[in-house]
Scaffold this active site. Structure first.
Site, PDB file in Angstrom:
ATOM      1  N   HIS A 238      -3.513   1.746   5.054  1.00 22.37           N
ATOM      2  CA  HIS A 238      -2.033   1.788   5.118  1.00 22.37           C
ATOM      3  C   HIS A 238      -1.406   0.795   4.133  1.00 22.37           C
ATOM      4  O   HIS A 238      -0.432   0.119   4.449  1.00 22.37           O
ATOM      5  CB  HIS A 238      -1.552   1.486   6.546  1.00 22.37           C
ATOM      6  CG  HIS A 238      -1.819   2.610   7.514  1.00 22.37           C
ATOM      7  ND1 HIS A 238      -0.962   3.676   7.663  1.00 22.37           N
ATOM      8  CD2 HIS A 238      -2.838   2.823   8.371  1.00 22.37           C
ATOM      9  CE1 HIS A 238      -1.438   4.516   8.586  1.00 22.37           C
ATOM     10  NE2 HIS A 238      -2.593   4.022   9.028  1.00 22.37           N
ATOM     11  N   ASP A 301      -5.750  -0.167  11.604  1.00 22.16           N
ATOM     12  CA  ASP A 301      -5.922   1.227  12.036  1.00 22.16           C
ATOM     13  C   ASP A 301      -6.207   2.151  10.856  1.00 22.16           C
ATOM     14  O   ASP A 301      -5.821   1.878   9.724  1.00 22.16           O
ATOM     15  CB  ASP A 301      -4.668   1.726  12.773  1.00 22.16           C
ATOM     16  CG  ASP A 301      -3.412   1.606  11.915  1.00 22.16           C
ATOM     17  OD1 ASP A 301      -3.265   0.575  11.227  1.00 22.16           O
ATOM     18  OD2 ASP A 301      -2.594   2.541  11.910  1.00 22.16           O
ATOM     19  N   GLU A 302      -6.900   3.227  11.171  1.00 23.15           N
ATOM     20  CA  GLU A 302      -7.089   4.358  10.259  1.00 23.15           C
ATOM     21  C   GLU A 302      -7.516   3.926   8.852  1.00 23.15           C
ATOM     22  O   GLU A 302      -7.024   4.457   7.863  1.00 23.15           O
ATOM     23  CB  GLU A 302      -5.790   5.181  10.194  1.00 23.15           C
ATOM     24  CG  GLU A 302      -5.431   5.771  11.551  1.00 23.15           C
ATOM     25  CD  GLU A 302      -4.091   6.488  11.566  1.00 23.15           C
ATOM     26  OE1 GLU A 302      -4.050   7.605  12.119  1.00 23.15           O
ATOM     27  OE2 GLU A 302      -3.088   5.952  11.065  1.00 23.15           O
ATOM     28  N   ALA A 303      -8.460   2.991   8.787  1.00 20.10           N
ATOM     29  CA  ALA A 303      -8.957   2.525   7.488  1.00 20.10           C
ATOM     30  C   ALA A 303     -10.081   3.472   7.040  1.00 20.10           C
ATOM     31  O   ALA A 303     -11.236   3.064   6.882  1.00 20.10           O
ATOM     32  CB  ALA A 303      -9.440   1.082   7.594  1.00 20.10           C
TER      33      ALA A 303
END
Ligand code: ACM
Length: 489
Positions: A238, A301-303
């Site tokens: 992100h 998150d969401e790496a």
């Protein structure tokens, strides 16, 4: 009359008992704070401001050495039991006086909020039913997250939101300050983050950034509302806005274009480059210096473009940096897999997460289950705003869950609290923000505050119905969900 009124409080207090009589607020009513009690004075001033605007009466403030005479609202520490803690209060309304007892500012402030809810929404007569309330929160953390990265909200808009959140006894505002689509806080040692990333936003969203002085203004306002500000810089994923502002942060050395879409998981800081940690150390040092609260949220998150080895290396270095700045680190639940150290906090959001003690190394949990607490999800298929990837979340879905049973293997002690989240890929102005938050945020606030026993949907929906006129009087664009038989007056 009185039983109807006091049963409409949200969050529902721990104990409410009716008492004889009614207290009338008149042009002669005084607000008295116990002399020398610094914890009560700002709450008394806050209450006076609210009651002046509501009633038009002068509401003089006085510091008094002992219980004042009839016709007064008295804030005192006398008779406040230690069990009330810092946030609890006792509110006694009798025919001739109102007394709010608490130990700390937050307790007085919440006693005042309860008193406000016992008054009519917008028109007198200003009478309060006789009662005795004893109240304190179930959870220490009662939060709201606002994503200002996808779409920016101004200082004034955030102050107004803080007023609304504090009125339902929420005590954390988590600002998601960076993402692929934008960067919202000036970092003096890396100015292009804000100068460049502040010009970007999600498609249709608003751009902008906070100066450090503006951020501190928000933090101070939050404190005046008993709210702790929690800043988040999301990393290592992100991060397109940062990567786009500084080519040297990229593996390739080449800056990507700004991003306005809705995809996730494509960007990453370079865990193997030393400059990454200079960047993180500078950002977190500057952010820590302007953040009065003890927390730094680092996302995590969401790496999906970071390998598990890189992720672990990165999280170890970031934990060192947060600790060196004297702050408690928070991350989204992916950080469970990065070698989390004791004392840090996990914000659980994914449906399938198994946040048992062992997996979390004893870290306490902030629960934001996306199928209950992501308030950017649509209410139903017809909702004209929001997303639906996690769930459709009607008012009942946001209310009828218990933090200790929503995930397996979690006990009351593991849970620090709950937090509603508003992501803003599709939410670009205050009117839309209000529509998604209200009335569902009241449900999350009650989950965070009120004991589980005594909480139930059928009874809650009647109390919520009575908040229709309050939300309307506050000018809030709330969703008139068909699950509620809204009262009109
Ligand atoms: C998240 O929704 N990616 C925390």
């Amino acid at each position: 009359m009185s039983s109807i009124l006091h049963h409409n409080l949200i969050p529902k207090p721990v104990r409410v008992e009716p008492r004889a009589g009614e207290f009338h607020i008149t042009a002669e009513t005084r607000i008295c704070a116990q002399a020398g009690l610094a914890e009560a004075q700002p709450a008394a001033e806050y209450l006076a401001g609210i009651l002046r605007r509501l009633t038009g009466y002068p509401m003089p403030l006085e510091a008094v050495g002992e219980a004042p005479g009839p016709g007064s609202i008295f804030l005192t520490v006398q008779g406040a039991p230690p069990v009330l803690g810092a946030e609890g209060y006792r509110l006694e309304v009798a025919g001739d006086a109102v007394t709010i007892r608490a130990n700390k500012f937050a307790g007085f402030f919440y006693g005042c909020q309860t008193l406000r809810q016992l008054l009519p929404p917008s028109e007198g007569p200003w009478q309060i039913p006789g009662l005795d309330v004893e109240d304190r929160p179930r959870f220490a953390w009662r939060g709201l997250m606002l994503d200002v990265a996808r779409s920016f909200f101004t200082v004034e808009e955030i102050k107004n939101l803080l007023d609304l959140a504090a009125a339902i006894k929420l005590n954390r505002l988590h600002l998601h300050l960076s993402d692929d689509q934008g960067w919202r806080i000036m970092i003096e040692s890396w100015p292009n983050l804000a100068l460049f990333g502040g010009k970007c936003a999600a498609e249709g969203g608003r751009s902008g950034y906070f100066t450090q002085a503006e951020f501190q203004e928000i933090a101070a306002y939050a404190q005046s509302r008993a709210v702790t500000l929690v800043p988040e810089i999301d990393m290592p994923g992100h991060t397109n806005a940062a990567l786009s502002a500084y080519p040297e942060l990229n593996r390739s050395g080449i800056a990507p274009e700004p991003y306005r879409g809705m995809k996730v998981g494509f960007s990453t800081l370079a865990a193997e480059k030393e400059i990454t940690y200079r960047f993180v150390a500078d950002v977190l040092r500057e952010l820590a210096a302007i953040t009065p609260g003890p927390y730094l949220h680092v996302g995590g998150d969401e790496a999906d473009s970071t390998t598990p080895e890189e992720y672990k290396l990165f999280l170890q270095r970031v934990q060192d940096i947060a600790a060196a700045n004297g702050k408690t680190l928070i991350g989204w639940d992916e950080i469970i897999h990065g070698g989390l150290r004791p004392g840090n906090l996990v914000q659980v959001w994914r449906k399938g997460t198994q946040p048992q003690k062992a997996a979390c190394q004893g870290a306490r949990l902030i629960l934001s289950p996306c199928h209950h607490a992501y308030l950017d999800m649509k209410y139903g298929p017809e909702t004209h705003l929001g997303q639906d990837w996690a769930a459709l979340i009607e008012v009942k879905d946001a209310y009828a869950w218990d933090p200790v049973s929503v995930y397996p293997g979690v006990s009351e002690e593991d849970v620090l609290g709950v937090e509603a989240a508003l992501w803003t890929e599709t939410i670009h102005n205050v009117s839309d923000l209000e529509y998604m938050l209200f009335p569902r945020l009241l449900g999350i606030a009650e989950i965070g505050w009120s004991p589980q026993e005594g909480r139930g949907w059928e009874e809650y929906r009647l109390r919520l119905a009575a908040h229709g006129p309050r939300l309307a009087a506050a000018g809030i664009n709330f969703c008139r969900s068909p699950q509620i038989s809204w009262r009109e007056g």
